[in-house]
Design a protein around this motif. Structure first.
Motif, short mmCIF file in Angstrom:
data_model
loop_
_atom_site.label_atom_id
_atom_site.label_comp_id
_atom_site.label_asym_id
_atom_site.label_seq_id
_atom_site.Cartn_x
_atom_site.Cartn_y
_atom_site.Cartn_z
N ARG A 1 0.83 -1.21 0.00
CA ARG A 1 0.00 0.00 0.00
C ARG A 1 0.86 1.26 0.00
O ARG A 1 0.57 2.21 -0.72
N ALA A 2 1.91 1.28 0.84
CA ALA A 2 2.77 2.46 0.91
C ALA A 2 3.47 2.70 -0.43
O ALA A 2 3.50 3.83 -0.93
N ALA A 3 4.00 1.64 -1.01
CA ALA A 3 4.68 1.79 -2.31
C ALA A 3 3.68 2.22 -3.38
O ALA A 3 4.02 3.03 -4.26
N GLY A 4 2.47 1.70 -3.32
CA GLY A 4 1.44 2.11 -4.28
C GLY A 4 1.13 3.60 -4.19
O GLY A 4 0.98 4.27 -5.22
N LEU A 5 1.06 4.13 -2.97
CA LEU A 5 0.84 5.57 -2.80
C LEU A 5 2.01 6.37 -3.38
O LEU A 5 1.80 7.41 -4.02
N MET A 6 3.21 5.88 -3.15
CA MET A 6 4.39 6.59 -3.65
C MET A 6 4.45 6.55 -5.18
O MET A 6 4.80 7.54 -5.82
#
Length: 178
Positions: A111-116
């Motif tokens: 999820r964090a990488a997707g936001l980035m």
């Protein structure tokens, strides 16, 4: 304080120099888990080194380069994601991530990488997002796949951790190519 929610009780926040002690405590807790993949996990063995590293990251971000963020779960720093490189003029960035074992299996890194990725592509207009991981780091490779990245190949003997050369898989996302 700016943060982005990742899941119930989990959020993504900037990992700024004033958080050096907290980041050092995370490294101490997770060192055995991180050391096989990340050289800095053994090199940053005192708070002052962590502070200098975060200072350098902040300086690079101020020059529109590298960016680093922490993942907090129920108020405890449990991991992070970063643009290990961020070359805005070239339109290319590289993502990296790490997570404590007790926080695995919740989709936090994905999820964090997707936001980035979303920010890099939509806001900054990046044309290529890269992900590199040791060929034996199956959890990291699985994140790249879940993010919809394409495996490009193996960079043989491309990375050294603990004096051991590792082969590295290169994955990428090229948004305008689907």
């Amino acid at each position: 304080m700016l943060s982005l929610p990742l899941a119930e009780g989990a959020e993504l926040r900037a990992l700024e120099p004033w958080r050096a002690e907290e980041f050092y405590e995370f490294i101490e807790r997770a060192r055995p888990h991180l050391a096989p993949w990340l050289p800095w996990a053994t090199e940053m063995d005192e708070p002052a080194k962590v502070r200098r590293w975060l200072d350098r990251c902040a300086e690079e971000q101020a020059r529109d380069g590298r960016r680093i963020y922490g993942i907090w779960l129920d108020g405890l720093l449990v991991g992070g994601v970063e643009f290990a490189s961020f070359r805005a003029r070239a339109g290319v960035c590289e993502l990296g991530a790490w997570l404590a074992p007790e926080a695995e299996g919740r989709g936090l890194v994905t999820r964090a990488a997707g936001l980035m990725i979303d920010w890099a592509v939509r806001t900054r207009g990046m044309s290529r997002v890269e992900w590199r991981a040791a060929t034996t780091n199956v959890r990291s490779l699985a994140v790249a796949e879940r993010l919809g990245m394409e495996r490009e190949g193996v960079l043989r003997s491309a990375f050294v951790v603990g004096g051991v050369r590792q082969d590295v898989e290169m994955w990428s996302l090229v948004p305008d190519r689907g």
